[in-house]
Motif scaffolding. Structure first.
Motif, mmCIF file in Angstrom:
data_model
loop_
_atom_site.group_PDB
_atom_site.id
_atom_site.type_symbol
_atom_site.label_atom_id
_atom_site.label_comp_id
_atom_site.label_asym_id
_atom_site.label_seq_id
_atom_site.Cartn_x
_atom_site.Cartn_y
_atom_site.Cartn_z
ATOM 1 N N GLY A 62 0.815 -1.094 -0.088
ATOM 2 C CA GLY A 62 -0.135 -0.139 0.042
ATOM 3 C C GLY A 62 1.103 1.590 -0.185
ATOM 4 O O GLY A 62 0.296 2.333 -0.421
ATOM 5 N N PHE A 63 2.264 1.401 0.894
ATOM 6 C CA PHE A 63 2.864 2.484 0.779
ATOM 7 C C PHE A 63 3.460 2.081 -0.508
ATOM 8 O O PHE A 63 3.591 3.137 -0.861
ATOM 9 C CB PHE A 63 3.398 2.119 1.808
ATOM 10 C CG PHE A 63 5.101 3.095 2.549
ATOM 11 C CD1 PHE A 63 4.246 4.499 3.049
ATOM 12 C CD2 PHE A 63 5.745 3.099 1.229
ATOM 13 C CE1 PHE A 63 5.633 5.660 3.393
ATOM 14 C CE2 PHE A 63 7.169 4.526 1.728
ATOM 15 C CZ PHE A 63 6.803 5.554 2.465
ATOM 16 N N LEU A 64 4.427 1.042 -1.132
ATOM 17 C CA LEU A 64 4.540 1.553 -2.183
ATOM 18 C C LEU A 64 3.908 2.146 -3.752
ATOM 19 O O LEU A 64 4.121 3.259 -4.171
ATOM 20 C CB LEU A 64 5.300 0.214 -2.755
ATOM 21 C CG LEU A 64 6.830 -0.153 -1.885
ATOM 22 C CD1 LEU A 64 6.901 -1.699 -2.274
ATOM 23 C CD2 LEU A 64 8.052 0.604 -1.774
ATOM 24 N N ALA A 65 3.057 1.877 -3.730
ATOM 25 C CA ALA A 65 1.646 1.737 -4.525
ATOM 26 C C ALA A 65 1.508 3.582 -4.511
ATOM 27 O O ALA A 65 1.753 4.213 -5.572
ATOM 28 C CB ALA A 65 1.112 0.435 -4.723
ATOM 29 N N ALA A 66 0.958 3.716 -3.225
ATOM 30 C CA ALA A 66 0.361 4.988 -3.009
ATOM 31 C C ALA A 66 2.383 6.105 -3.481
ATOM 32 O O ALA A 66 1.890 7.221 -3.758
ATOM 33 C CB ALA A 66 0.692 5.665 -1.288
ATOM 34 N N MET A 67 3.473 5.614 -2.798
ATOM 35 C CA MET A 67 4.591 6.207 -3.313
ATOM 36 C C MET A 67 4.369 6.923 -4.539
ATOM 37 O O MET A 67 5.005 7.286 -5.455
ATOM 38 C CB MET A 67 5.629 5.513 -2.702
ATOM 39 C CG MET A 67 7.359 6.459 -2.635
ATOM 40 S SD MET A 67 8.468 5.494 -2.075
ATOM 41 C CE MET A 67 9.465 6.479 -2.609
ATOM 42 N N THR A 68 4.491 5.471 -5.498
ATOM 43 C CA THR A 68 3.768 5.567 -7.455
ATOM 44 C C THR A 68 3.678 7.027 -7.564
ATOM 45 O O THR A 68 3.839 7.421 -8.628
ATOM 46 C CB THR A 68 3.836 4.049 -7.635
ATOM 47 O OG1 THR A 68 4.878 2.738 -6.838
ATOM 48 C CG2 THR A 68 4.318 3.858 -8.786
ATOM 49 N N ALA A 69 2.502 6.622 -7.233
ATOM 50 C CA ALA A 69 1.319 7.380 -7.704
ATOM 51 C C ALA A 69 2.054 9.264 -7.155
ATOM 52 O O ALA A 69 2.340 10.306 -8.009
ATOM 53 C CB ALA A 69 -0.486 6.753 -7.219
ATOM 54 N N GLY A 70 1.997 8.408 -5.822
ATOM 55 C CA GLY A 70 2.315 10.407 -5.508
ATOM 56 C C GLY A 70 3.596 10.728 -6.267
ATOM 57 O O GLY A 70 3.844 12.499 -6.149
ATOM 58 N N LEU A 71 4.134 10.041 -6.465
ATOM 59 C CA LEU A 71 5.628 10.689 -7.857
ATOM 60 C C LEU A 71 5.404 11.383 -8.821
ATOM 61 O O LEU A 71 6.082 12.278 -9.238
ATOM 62 C CB LEU A 71 6.248 9.848 -8.010
ATOM 63 C CG LEU A 71 7.273 7.914 -7.307
ATOM 64 C CD1 LEU A 71 7.988 7.414 -8.010
ATOM 65 C CD2 LEU A 71 8.687 9.428 -6.901
ATOM 66 N N LEU A 72 4.473 11.124 -9.677
ATOM 67 C CA LEU A 72 3.612 11.671 -11.080
ATOM 68 C C LEU A 72 3.488 12.983 -10.220
ATOM 69 O O LEU A 72 2.522 13.624 -10.661
ATOM 70 C CB LEU A 72 2.877 10.759 -11.004
ATOM 71 C CG LEU A 72 3.204 9.577 -11.502
ATOM 72 C CD1 LEU A 72 2.422 8.806 -12.531
ATOM 73 C CD2 LEU A 72 4.409 9.954 -12.936
#
Length: 467
Positions: A62-72
């Motif tokens: 969950g943390f990694l997926a949200a971080m992936t989206a947050g990068l954009l």
């Protein structure tokens, strides 16, 4: 009054670049600590909330997926609010969610807070690279990036080690207050050292594309998580899977048609960049998948305490940092493809070694094979950066760096999820007892090694695909 970098340099003098570099390192290290220290706390959280691995893995994925989206969102947020306010809002929200995690009453509350923290981390971390490039424009940029990279690499080394000790003595909640002192320091330092200037014209933010990406990531991960407990034909499995597929399709179609897409798909017209993306995806699987699997294996199968599991990972991070510096030096002398192939094979050997030694191995044996893997990852990191960006034109460099980071994080999110799926499947298939657990972990390490070995084909493609 808005302050730009020139005004801050005039106010603080010649030492300003170093002070800025220090506060950027502190903020980034806090985010990395949060992403890695949770892994040594998973067995304690599973026991406290009476949950299994399929739900517990959400604390990592969950943390990694949200971080992936947050990068954009990072570039838009910095332009819209300025670097100072973006960093402060992200850090403040991170601090609030960390405090709320200490009083969580259910696993889903904890997972939700981790997802919010992931978005904060995704927005905050890219700011550091942008500001380092700008403030060290007249020289010393390479050294500054090297020092920053070394600091960020120390965090995943210290995170499991310190976090494991704290979990043993204070419980799983300790990993949530572990990054707080650094967050507070970065929050205060940002007020004086980060520029507050905003861009006059805020870049376009494709809200629909971002929403589609969020749905795609979490629906797909949700389908894989549910498939660990239920049959594929059940509604709770195939429906989110179908939704995720539809959302991914919508995201790519919108990105292809948009004049200012969140993810510039035109970068993948380069054959070499496509090959680099496969390597980045695999790197994410290995970097985050091994950080998830190894502490879990040590505590579940080998019976290590959280502190001892963290201690075993301490030398691995030190060697990864050293290998990364050595890999950067070699990048100026050897082709990226050669280094990527070498790094992939070294990590594949490490995974095979961890799968081969089996339960009951000594601390030294386990530490040795884990260290071998970190050497491989250290060689991969600089070679991937140079190999993927050398393919692009000067105008595409910034977008290319962001895209490769996005792909790597995507590999981490889905890698942890898929490894958990494979682990649960093999555990059930082998008899669902303690011996089956050990065998399932061995097979998971072998699978990870096989994925890295197969990715050598993509790295080999970078040798000849330069356009």
């Amino acid at each position: 009054m808005q302050e730009d970098l020139a005004a801050l340099q005039a106010r603080f003098g010649a030492h300003y670049p170093r002070w800025l570099l220090g506060i950027l390192m502190v903020g980034s290290m806090a985010m990395v600590l949060a992403s890695t220290s949770i892994n040594v706390a998973l067995p304690a959280i599973m026991l406290d909330f009476a949950i299994g691995r399929p739900m517990a893995q959400w604390l990592s994925t969950g943390f990694l997926a949200a971080m992936t989206a947050g990068l954009l969102l990072a570039a838009w947020a910095q332009a819209r609010f300025g670097a100072r306010r973006t960093a402060q809002l992200g850090l403040l929200l991170f601090i609030i969610t960390s405090v709320l995690a200490l009083v969580s009453q259910s696993a889903w509350q904890l997972i939700f807070l981790r997802i919010v923290q992931g978005v904060c981390a995704g927005i905050i971390q890219p700011l550091a690279t942008v500001l380092i490039f700008r403030v060290f424009a007249e020289g010393g940029r390479g050294m500054a990036l090297g020092v920053y990279g070394l600091g960020v690499m120390v965090a995943p080394t210290l995170g499991p080690t310190i976090g494991g000790y704290l979990v043993d003595h204070f419980g799983w909640a300790a990993v949530f207050w572990l990054p707080l002192p650094m967050c507070v320091l970065a929050l205060i330092g940002a007020q004086w050292l980060l520029p507050s200037q905003r861009e006059k014209s805020t870049p376009f933010l494709d809200v629909w594309a971002f929403a589609l990406l969020g749905v795609a990531l979490f629906a797909s991960l949700g389908a894989l998580a549910e498939a660990q407990r239920f049959n594929w034909y059940e509604l709770r499995v195939w429906l989110p899977g179908l939704l995720g597929l539809a959302a991914f399709t919508g995201f790519f179609v919108r990105s292809k048609r948009s004049l200012k897409p969140l993810l510039p798909l035109r970068l993948w017209r380069h054959a070499g960049f496509r090959s680099a993306s496969w390597v980045a995806l695999t790197l994410g699987v290995g970097l985050y998948g091994s950080t998830y699997l190894i502490p879990l294996y040590l505590q579940t199968v080998e019976g290590y305490s959280a502190g001892r599991a963290g201690l075993l990972l301490l030398p691995t991070g030190i060697l990864m940092g050293a290998a990364s510096f050595f890999g950067g030096w070699l990048s100026d002398r050897l082709s990226a493809a050669v280094l990527l192939i070498g790094g992939l094979l070294v990590f594949a050997l490490s995974s095979a070694g961890l799968g081969w030694i089996g339960p009951g191995a000594s601390f030294v044996e386990l530490c040795f094979w884990a260290c071998v893997g970190r050497v491989g990852l250290g060689l991969l990191l600089p070679a991937l950066s140079t190999g993927s960006l050398d393919i692009l034109s000067a105008e595409e460099l910034a977008q290319g760096a962001g895209a490769i980071t996005f792909v790597r994080q995507l590999g981490g999110a889905f890698g942890v999820n898929l490894l958990t799926f494979f682990l649960e499947w093999r555990h059930r298939h082998e008899g669902a007892d303690r011996a089956a657990e050990a065998l399932a972990f061995q097979q998971s390490f072998w699978l990870m090694g096989a994925v890295f070995a197969l990715t050598v084909l993509a790295a080999w493609g970078m040798r000849r695909n330069r356009s």
